[in-house]
Design a protein around this motif. Structure first.
Motif, short mmCIF file in Angstrom:
data_model
loop_
_atom_site.label_atom_id
_atom_site.label_comp_id
_atom_site.label_asym_id
_atom_site.label_seq_id
_atom_site.Cartn_x
_atom_site.Cartn_y
_atom_site.Cartn_z
N SER A 83 0.83 -1.22 0.00
CA SER A 83 0.00 0.00 0.00
C SER A 83 0.87 1.27 0.00
O SER A 83 2.10 1.21 0.16
CB SER A 83 -0.89 0.01 1.24
OG SER A 83 -0.08 -0.06 2.39
N THR A 84 0.20 2.40 -0.15
CA THR A 84 0.81 3.71 0.06
C THR A 84 0.48 4.06 1.50
O THR A 84 -0.65 4.44 1.81
CB THR A 84 0.18 4.75 -0.90
OG1 THR A 84 0.27 4.25 -2.22
CG2 THR A 84 0.84 6.10 -0.77
N ARG A 104 4.74 -4.23 4.29
CA ARG A 104 5.60 -4.05 3.11
C ARG A 104 5.07 -2.96 2.16
O ARG A 104 4.67 -3.24 1.02
CB ARG A 104 5.78 -5.38 2.36
CG ARG A 104 6.66 -6.34 3.16
CD ARG A 104 6.99 -7.56 2.38
NE ARG A 104 6.02 -8.61 2.60
CZ ARG A 104 5.70 -9.55 1.72
NH1 ARG A 104 6.27 -9.57 0.54
NH2 ARG A 104 4.81 -10.47 2.01
N PRO A 105 4.99 -1.72 2.69
CA PRO A 105 4.40 -0.64 1.86
C PRO A 105 5.23 -0.33 0.62
O PRO A 105 6.46 -0.46 0.65
CB PRO A 105 4.40 0.56 2.82
CG PRO A 105 5.46 0.27 3.82
CD PRO A 105 5.50 -1.23 3.96
N ALA A 106 4.55 0.08 -0.44
CA ALA A 106 5.26 0.51 -1.65
C ALA A 106 5.83 1.90 -1.44
O ALA A 106 6.86 2.26 -2.00
CB ALA A 106 4.31 0.50 -2.84
N GLN A 107 5.12 2.68 -0.66
CA GLN A 107 5.57 4.05 -0.36
C GLN A 107 5.18 4.37 1.07
O GLN A 107 4.11 3.95 1.54
CB GLN A 107 4.91 5.05 -1.32
CG GLN A 107 5.46 6.46 -1.19
CD GLN A 107 4.76 7.45 -2.13
OE1 GLN A 107 3.54 7.47 -2.25
NE2 GLN A 107 5.55 8.28 -2.80
N TYR A 108 6.05 5.10 1.77
CA TYR A 108 5.74 5.52 3.14
C TYR A 108 5.81 7.04 3.20
O TYR A 108 6.82 7.65 2.83
CB TYR A 108 6.74 4.91 4.13
CG TYR A 108 6.58 5.44 5.53
CD1 TYR A 108 5.39 5.26 6.23
CD2 TYR A 108 7.62 6.12 6.19
CE1 TYR A 108 5.22 5.74 7.53
CE2 TYR A 108 7.47 6.60 7.48
CZ TYR A 108 6.27 6.41 8.14
OH TYR A 108 6.11 6.89 9.42
N VAL A 109 4.73 7.67 3.65
CA VAL A 109 4.65 9.12 3.74
C VAL A 109 4.44 9.50 5.20
O VAL A 109 3.41 9.17 5.79
CB VAL A 109 3.49 9.67 2.87
CG1 VAL A 109 3.48 11.19 2.89
CG2 VAL A 109 3.59 9.14 1.44
N ALA A 110 5.45 10.14 5.79
CA ALA A 110 5.38 10.50 7.21
C ALA A 110 4.95 11.95 7.33
O ALA A 110 5.66 12.86 6.91
CB ALA A 110 6.75 10.30 7.85
N VAL A 111 3.76 12.15 7.87
CA VAL A 111 3.19 13.50 7.97
C VAL A 111 3.23 13.95 9.43
O VAL A 111 2.79 13.21 10.32
CB VAL A 111 1.72 13.51 7.48
CG1 VAL A 111 1.17 14.93 7.45
CG2 VAL A 111 1.58 12.84 6.12
N ASP A 112 3.75 15.14 9.65
CA ASP A 112 3.78 15.66 11.02
C ASP A 112 3.88 17.17 11.00
O ASP A 112 4.49 17.74 10.10
CB ASP A 112 4.97 15.06 11.79
CG ASP A 112 4.75 15.07 13.29
OD1 ASP A 112 4.43 14.01 13.85
OD2 ASP A 112 4.87 16.15 13.90
#
Ligand code: AVI
Length: 320
Positions: A83-84, A104-112
């Motif tokens: 997943s994203t 096993r994410p395809a993309q990791y987006v860390a929002v803070d």
């Protein structure tokens, strides 16, 4: 107004100086003075929150981690792999990182909101998981959720652990979840941790710990406000209050004036009487059925719920 910034290029807070002070002025000028809980998270506040999560009294982090550990495979099965993964309020990214081997994410987006903190965490994480495409986003997602085009639109899985939803009022939570559901797209989902109502004694201790870390976390907001506003709050004149308001179904944090004082900022100020309080945070504790109701009113379908038999807390997978 929403301010989005990719952290790699940033060394200043991304909260847009034009709107931050007016929000603070309004809160401090209100009859019941208030400071939004998002201002708790400057760089030091984020570190103090990290320390809170280690405290014996603060059960949510441990309880949620236990649920992820015990039910990891089922959770991964519900979420699917590749997943994203969009981590809202990522902080030190530890909770999401613990799930990487399963999801096993395809993309990791860390929002803070604390850009500095999250980008440092991501730099360390890139070394451990070089094959995952990662990006940090400095974003106040409490007021909007416009993701840049660099965030994949396919298979978005919003990750919102730690019962941060409890820091919104229920109507605000509904607005926020509805926005999330739209952001998911047709094949997206949400994995969320929500703290549930429990004994007042447990809650009072969790939000007013013996070591005083939560008190420091709460008082630090005044130092952050001083920097943002140019005000002259003296933290020695304030004490931390954190207790469960059973009737309202929420833990409340306040700062209480120890004595009469005048606080000044450019162009204004306010007198505080001894005992007067500034409301700094609500942390709603839901009944499980109400939490699911809230998700469904926001357009999600709750497909799985995992709980802890000893300490009421729910991890919910909800399909958009
Ligand atoms: C981030 N949030 C879910 C925490 C909570 O429990 O409401 C913040 C916190 N406030 C005091 N202790 C922890």
């Amino acid at each position: 107004m929403l301010t989005t910034c990719t952290t790699e290029k940033l060394d200043v807070p991304c909260t847009g100086s034009a709107h931050v002070p007016s929000e603070l002025f309004d809160g401090l000028g209100a009859r019941q003075a208030a400071i939004s809980p998002k201002f708790l998270y400057d760089a030091l506040g984020s570190k103090l929150f990290e320390a809170i999560c280690e405290l014996p009294e603060y059960y949510p982090t441990r309880t949620e981690a236990g649920i992820f550990e015990r039910h990891g495979r089922e959770i991964a099965h519900a979420c699917g792999i590749g997943s994203t993964l969009i981590d809202l309020g990522a902080g030190n990214c530890a909770k999401a990182a613990a799930l990487f081997p399963l999801l096993r994410p395809a993309q990791y987006v860390a929002v803070d909101i604390s850009t500095e903190f999250v980008s440092e965490a991501l730099a360390r994480l890139r070394l451990r998981f070089p094959h995952i495409d990662m990006q940090a986003l400095g974003l106040d997602f409490s007021s909007g959720l416009e993701l840049p085009e660099s965030v994949r639109a396919e298979r978005r899985l919003f990750f919102y652990p730690g019962s941060s939803l409890g820091n919104f009022t229920p109507p605000e939570a509904r607005v926020f979840l509805t926005r999330l559901r739209r952001g998911c797209g047709p094949d997206g989902a949400l994995l969320i941790g929500i703290d549930l109502a429990k004994d007042k004694a447990i809650l009072d201790a969790a939000y007013d710990d013996a070591l005083g870390v939560t008190a420091a976390f709460n008082l630090n907001v005044l130092r952050h406000v001083n920097r943002l506003l140019g005000s002259d709050f003296d933290i020695r004149n304030w004490r931390h209050v954190g207790l469960y308001n059973e009737a309202a179904g929420r833990v409340e944090m306040h700062l209480e004036a120890k004595r009469f004082q005048s606080v000044r900022w450019p162009g204004g100020g306010r007198d505080f009487a001894a005992g007067e309080r500034i409301h700094t945070e609500n942390s709603y504790k839901y009944r499980q059925a109400d939490a699911i109701g809230l998700l469904e009113q926001s357009g999600f379908e709750a497909t799985r719920v995992w709980t802890d038999p000893r300490c009421p807390f729910a991890v919910i997978h909800a399909q958009a």
